[in-house]
Each structure stands twice: as structure tokens, then as C-alpha cells.
Write an enzyme that holds these catalytic residues in place. Structure first.
Site, PDB file in Angstrom:
ATOM      1  N   ASN A  45      10.558   9.265  -3.602  1.00 36.14           N
ATOM      2  CA  ASN A  45      11.177   9.152  -4.630  1.00 36.14           C
ATOM      3  C   ASN A  45       9.940   9.269  -5.645  1.00 36.14           C
ATOM      4  O   ASN A  45       9.129   8.710  -5.743  1.00 36.14           O
ATOM      5  CB  ASN A  45      12.072   8.014  -4.941  1.00 36.14           C
ATOM      6  CG  ASN A  45      13.122   8.466  -5.274  1.00 36.14           C
ATOM      7  OD1 ASN A  45      13.761   8.830  -6.338  1.00 36.14           O
ATOM      8  ND2 ASN A  45      14.506   8.619  -4.367  1.00 36.14           N
ATOM      9  N   HIS A  76      -8.401  -6.670  -4.408  1.00 34.35           N
ATOM     10  CA  HIS A  76      -9.234  -7.654  -5.238  1.00 34.35           C
ATOM     11  C   HIS A  76     -10.280  -8.123  -3.805  1.00 34.35           C
ATOM     12  O   HIS A  76      -9.485  -9.197  -3.783  1.00 34.35           O
ATOM     13  CB  HIS A  76      -9.408  -7.637  -6.327  1.00 34.35           C
ATOM     14  CG  HIS A  76      -8.527  -6.582  -7.352  1.00 34.35           C
ATOM     15  ND1 HIS A  76     -10.150  -5.530  -7.643  1.00 34.35           N
ATOM     16  CD2 HIS A  76      -7.910  -5.830  -7.716  1.00 34.35           C
ATOM     17  CE1 HIS A  76      -8.841  -4.535  -8.651  1.00 34.35           C
ATOM     18  NE2 HIS A  76      -7.969  -4.796  -8.257  1.00 34.35           N
ATOM     19  N   LYS A 126       3.262  -7.996   7.772  1.00 40.61           N
ATOM     20  CA  LYS A 126       2.826  -7.930   8.816  1.00 40.61           C
ATOM     21  C   LYS A 126       3.475  -6.298   9.391  1.00 40.61           C
ATOM     22  O   LYS A 126       3.910  -6.116   9.518  1.00 40.61           O
ATOM     23  CB  LYS A 126       3.296  -9.201   9.609  1.00 40.61           C
ATOM     24  CG  LYS A 126       3.299 -10.107   9.200  1.00 40.61           C
ATOM     25  CD  LYS A 126       3.078 -11.465   9.845  1.00 40.61           C
ATOM     26  CE  LYS A 126       2.565 -12.480   9.316  1.00 40.61           C
ATOM     27  NZ  LYS A 126       2.804 -14.434   9.857  1.00 40.61           N
TER      28      LYS A 126
END
Length: 183
Positions: free
Chosen positions: A81, A111, A163
Site C-alpha cells: 500500500n 546502523h 521477534k
């Protein structure tokens, strides 16, 4: 007024032209067919990357699909979308029949601020993101590196997936947790 069939055909041809240009620039890209993108969709693929698009992959307005290194796979009949971001530095796999609400962000990297020089070092920590088939991802969801989402999962709007998610469940929250078994 242009018919929707004609407009869809123009979008498919436009993408085929983009894919030819990417191949010329050293990107290994393939599309099974009918891949379309709406206005202002940014596709940026670095040289020596691999992009595999299934049949009928669709992106809406203002999406950003960035592959800096590695491999991106998107399965058949997957809809992305408006305002979604898929940023790949290692491996992102999105299965077949996946739907995404607006503003979904999928990142397989972050990062590495601990690297010497911090963010300026341009070092990243990566972890593959795998989204299996028949998954619905609600609006404003963020999926972080190293996550696998099983088949037949619903990720509720506004969730942050940090997770692995098993198959056949509804997850919600920050961080996303299983709220209900679906199958």
C-alpha cells in the site's frame, strides 16, 4: 477518460522498461508478470543485487523499495500500500498473497552505532526478514531485522515486530505479541 485496463497496461509496460534499465545497470531482476507501481514509487537497486518479483506484485503511491546489497523476493499476488518502505541490505523475502496497509516499514538492517566512527562508519547489523504466505500487515507496522513471520498471520495496525511470529496468529502491540490463535 482512460480505462483502468489501459492504465494498468501502461503501468506494466513502464515497469518492464524500468527493469530493462536496472538489468543494464547490473541488477539481477526478474518479474513473472503484471508487476505494477503507482505514482512516485521509488525503486533503487544497487549493482550486483538480486530482485525477484512474482506475478501481480502491486505497489501504491509513494512507496520506497531499496536494495543496497543482497536479495529481495516478493511473491505472487502481493500488494504493497501507499507510503511503505522496504529497505534491504541482506535478505528480505515477502511471500505470496501478502497484503500491507499504508505506512508499513520493513528493515533487514540497522546502523551499527558501536562500530568505530559510529554512524559515520556506514557499518550495519543485518538479519534476514522472512514473511511467509497469506499474511496481512496492518497500517503503520514496523518489522525489524532478523524476524520471521509465519503463514496466515495478521499483524495489527501500529505494531512493531521485533521477534519471530508463529503461523496462524494475530499479533499486536509494541513490541508485537500473540493476542489470539487464528487457525
Amino acid at each position: 477518460m482512460i480505462s483502468s485496463l489501459l492504465l494498468g497496461t501502461i503501468r506494466v509496460i513502464g515497469n518492464q522498461i524500468k527493469f530493462i534499465i536496472f538489468k543494464f545497470k547490473g541488477v539481477d531482476i526478474s518479474c513473472k508478470g503484471r508487476c505494477t507501481s503507482r505514482l512516485n514509487t521509488e525503486m533503487s537497486f544497487a549493482k550486483n543485487t538480486k530482485v525477484i518479483l512474482g506475478y501481480h506484485v502491486t505497489t501504491m503511491q509513494n512507496c520506497r523499495i531499496l536494495v543496497r546489497h543482497g536479495k529481495l523476493e516478493i511473491g505472487d499476488n502481493t500488494g504493497i500500500n501507499s507510503n511503505c518502505v522496504i529497505a534491504c541490505h541482506e535478505y528480505v523475502k515477502i511471500g505470496a498473497n501478502v497484503g500491507m496497509g499504508p505506512n508499513v516499514c520493513i528493515y533487514d538492517h540497522d546502523h551499527d552505532f558501536r562500530a568505530e566512527g559510529g554512524k559515520k562508519s556506514k557499518k550495519y547489523k543485518t538479519g534476514a526478514v522472512i514473511i511467509e504466505d497469506n499474511v496481512w500487515i496492518g497500517a503503520n507496522v514496523t518489522i525489524l531485522p532478523g524476524v520471521t513471520i509465519g503463514d496466515y498471520v495478521v499483524v495489527a495496525a501500529g505494531s512493531v515486530v521485533t521477534k519471530d511470529i508463529p503461523s496462524g496468529v494475530l499479533v499486536a502491540g509494541v513490541p508485537a505479541i500473540v493476542k489470539k490463535k487464528l487457525i
